[in-house]
Design a protein around this motif. Structure first.
Motif, short mmCIF file in Angstrom:
data_model
loop_
_atom_site.label_atom_id
_atom_site.label_comp_id
_atom_site.label_asym_id
_atom_site.label_seq_id
_atom_site.Cartn_x
_atom_site.Cartn_y
_atom_site.Cartn_z
N SER A 213 -77.83 58.55 -70.82
CA SER A 213 -76.43 58.13 -70.82
C SER A 213 -75.49 59.22 -70.31
O SER A 213 -74.36 58.95 -69.92
N PHE A 214 -75.97 60.47 -70.30
CA PHE A 214 -75.12 61.58 -69.86
C PHE A 214 -74.72 61.44 -68.40
O PHE A 214 -73.64 61.87 -67.99
N ALA A 215 -75.60 60.84 -67.59
CA ALA A 215 -75.28 60.65 -66.17
C ALA A 215 -74.01 59.84 -65.99
O ALA A 215 -73.20 60.10 -65.10
N VAL A 216 -73.81 58.84 -66.88
CA VAL A 216 -72.58 58.05 -66.85
C VAL A 216 -71.45 58.77 -67.58
O VAL A 216 -70.34 58.89 -67.08
N GLY A 217 -71.76 59.27 -68.76
CA GLY A 217 -70.73 59.88 -69.60
C GLY A 217 -70.05 61.06 -68.95
O GLY A 217 -68.83 61.22 -69.05
N ASN A 218 -70.81 61.90 -68.26
CA ASN A 218 -70.23 63.10 -67.66
C ASN A 218 -69.27 62.76 -66.54
O ASN A 218 -68.18 63.34 -66.44
N VAL A 219 -69.63 61.78 -65.69
CA VAL A 219 -68.73 61.45 -64.58
C VAL A 219 -67.50 60.70 -65.09
O VAL A 219 -66.41 60.83 -64.51
N LEU A 220 -67.64 59.92 -66.17
CA LEU A 220 -66.47 59.24 -66.72
C LEU A 220 -65.51 60.25 -67.34
O LEU A 220 -64.29 60.06 -67.32
N LYS A 221 -66.05 61.32 -67.88
CA LYS A 221 -65.21 62.35 -68.49
C LYS A 221 -64.55 63.23 -67.44
O LYS A 221 -63.37 63.56 -67.56
N THR A 222 -65.30 63.63 -66.43
CA THR A 222 -64.79 64.58 -65.45
C THR A 222 -64.26 63.91 -64.18
O THR A 222 -63.60 64.55 -63.37
N GLY A 223 -64.56 62.62 -64.01
CA GLY A 223 -64.15 61.92 -62.80
C GLY A 223 -65.33 61.74 -61.86
O GLY A 223 -66.25 62.56 -61.82
N VAL A 224 -65.31 60.65 -61.09
CA VAL A 224 -66.39 60.35 -60.15
C VAL A 224 -66.04 60.97 -58.80
O VAL A 224 -65.06 60.56 -58.16
N PRO A 225 -66.81 61.97 -58.35
CA PRO A 225 -66.51 62.59 -57.05
C PRO A 225 -66.96 61.69 -55.89
O PRO A 225 -68.11 61.24 -55.86
N VAL A 226 -66.03 61.43 -54.97
CA VAL A 226 -66.30 60.56 -53.82
C VAL A 226 -65.98 61.33 -52.55
O VAL A 226 -64.83 61.73 -52.33
N ALA A 227 -66.97 61.56 -51.70
CA ALA A 227 -66.77 62.27 -50.44
C ALA A 227 -66.55 61.27 -49.32
O ALA A 227 -67.28 60.29 -49.18
N ILE A 228 -65.51 61.52 -48.50
CA ILE A 228 -65.23 60.69 -47.33
C ILE A 228 -65.71 61.46 -46.11
O ILE A 228 -65.16 62.53 -45.78
N ILE A 229 -66.74 60.96 -45.43
CA ILE A 229 -67.29 61.68 -44.28
C ILE A 229 -67.26 60.77 -43.05
O ILE A 229 -67.12 59.54 -43.16
N GLY A 230 -67.42 61.38 -41.88
CA GLY A 230 -67.45 60.63 -40.63
C GLY A 230 -67.06 61.54 -39.48
O GLY A 230 -66.69 62.69 -39.67
N GLU A 231 -67.12 61.01 -38.28
CA GLU A 231 -66.73 61.78 -37.11
C GLU A 231 -65.22 62.01 -37.10
O GLU A 231 -64.48 61.34 -37.83
#
Length: 472
Positions: A213-231
């Motif tokens: 459950s830590f995989a979910v709990g940690n990102v909900l606590k600290t925020g879900v990092p989303v990288a925007i990549i492309g040319e």
């Protein structure tokens, strides 16, 4: 902590600075006596003789000079947050008034509280266990609905109760095994090995569930990092601005404008997402741009979600495009990758339908890969993208009040407890002697106790409560 926990302490319980109201909190054996020297009830009441949980209107007085008109709230121990006598003075929010009241309290015998010292006393006086105390800090720091719900669930003690129950059952068996050791010469078995093995399997199941459950709990606590990549020039910065609904990133038609990462956060459906606009990916001889591209891959590698942004003409070689999509997914095999086709306002419905159909056919059965079409400039399709992002975060557990682990210290202790219990399980199956089995059981009990505070030391408490704000 180095402070004397027998002192009567004082601190500002509200945020520093000017506001309508400020609250000064006093806790300790002498809280009522000290407050009585500062406070004069408008009805002449002696606050030391008042019942707990009462509020008095009066003035803070120094040398017969009125400092402020205040409300004084009285909580007598053990029926208070700290378990001690507590007085809270609600005064006007002038910085000058706040400092005068704090100075007066210190003058009459208080000591300024250290960070987290009120909550530390609540823990030491049995008002909270250690994991609940840590949830107080998480609750104060929560800046999204999901993080708030996680902290509230932990404060209610569900996690503590689950761990404490397992520890108690394990402790009972440990006592029986210790008893066997006392009667080793008589070859007496007090612990039912089959019942013990069933308990071990149940504990292993719970520990693995909590750790997962830590995989979910940690990102909900600290925020879900989303990288925007492309040319370059596919619209990454424009997309970031559209997601944030503000002009956060510099937008230009010149390729390679973004040399460093630009980050900001928003809440989507009560979940905090941290969006990272990265440098455009291309072959370049510009040393600074090369550094930005290298950082792009580092940020994407650390993200939970990758938005791979495309901008196509209808004459584009789709075979090459889909080969590149496959390569990007292979680059991030364990991440949720969203292929975002930007500038769809420039494309025909026929082309979009053909692209979508080919995407579905090409990547059928590939998990963790989705497609969405948007126009970042026109801000169409952006809400659909947000909905897609939100759907990837499992909120079912916290919404049904299941235990979700979000604290790194708890996660580490659970992993250590799991290792010990796996050794116990192996020992049972190998039919090892009770004295060796007892060693691993004690290790597991130790790590269970670390979570709830049944096992503590000054260094541990100092590390935990030093991260609290002063006044809590």
């Amino acid at each position: 902590m180095s402070a004397n926990l027998k002192d009567t302490i004082v601190a500002l319980a509200t945020a520093p600075g000017v506001g309508a109201i400020a609250v000064v909190r006093i806790s300790g054996d002498q809280a009522l006596t000290i407050a009585a020297q500062l406070f004069r009830s408008i009805k002449g009441k002696d606050l030391r003789k008042q019942a707990s949980h009462t509020i008095l209107l009066g003035h803070i007085i120094e040398d017969e000079q009125v400092i402020d008109e205040v409300l004084l709230s009285l909580f007598k121990g053990p029926h208070s947050y700290t378990g001690e006598n507590v007085v809270e003075i609600s005064c006007h929010g002038s910085s000058y008034i706040q400092q005068r009241i704090l100075s007066l309290a210190v003058k009459h015998g208080c000591r300024m509280a250290e960070p987290g010292e009120f909550t530390l006393r609540a823990f030491l006086n049995g008002k909270l266990d250690l994991s609940q105390a840590e949830a107080v800090a998480d609750l104060i720091a929560s800046d999204s609905a999901a993080a708030h719900q996680l902290a509230m669930n932990q404060m209610r003690g569900g996690f503590s109760s689950e761990i404490a129950k397992l520890r108690e059952e394990l402790l009972n068996f440990a006592s029986l095994i210790e008893l066997e050791l006392d009667f080793a010469e008589e070859d007496v078995a007090f612990a039912d090995r089959k019942a013990f093995e069933a308990l071990v399997q149940r504990i292993l199941f719970v520990l693995k569930r909590l750790i997962d459950s830590f995989a979910v709990g940690n990102v909900l606590k600290t925020g879900v990092p989303v990288a925007i990549i492309g040319e370059p020039n596919v619209g990454k910065s424009t997309l970031l601005n559209a997601l944030l609904n503000e002009e956060r990133a510099l937008v230009s038609d010149i390729a390679g404008t973004t040399r460093d990462t630009v980050e900001d956060e928003i809440s989507i459906g009560g979940i905090r997402f941290r969006f990272i606009d990265t440098a455009g990916i291309r072959v370049t001889t510009d040393v600074v741009e090369q550094m930005g591209i290298q950082k792009t891959f580092e940020k994407a590698g650390a993200a939970k979600v990758v938005l791979y942004l495309l901008s196509l003409e209808e004459t584009a070689n789709l075979a090459a495009v889909f080969t590149e999509i496959a390569q990007q997914k292979n680059r991030f095999p364990d991440k949720f990758v969203v292929v975002v086709l930007n500038k769809i306002d420039r494309l025909s419905e026929h082309f979009l339908a053909a692209f979508r159909d080919r995407f579905t056919t090409t990547f059928e059965g590939v998990s963790g890969l989705q497609f969405v079409g948007i126009s970042a400039r026109e801000r169409s399709g952006v809400e659909a993208l947000k909905t897609l992002l939100q759907s990837q975060v499992a909120l079912g557990a916290i919404r049904s009040d299941e235990t979700v682990v979000s604290n790194v210290r708890h996660f580490d202790a659970l992993q250590q407890a799991l290792d010990a219990m796996l050794r116990v399980d192996s020992g049972i199956k190998s039919n090892i002697s009770s004295d060796l089995l007892a060693i691993d059981i004690k290790d597991a009990l130790y790590y269970f106790g670390l979570i709830t505070g049944q096992v503590t030391n000054d260094e541990l408490l100092g590390n935990i409560f030093a991260n609290f704000c002063i006044g809590k």
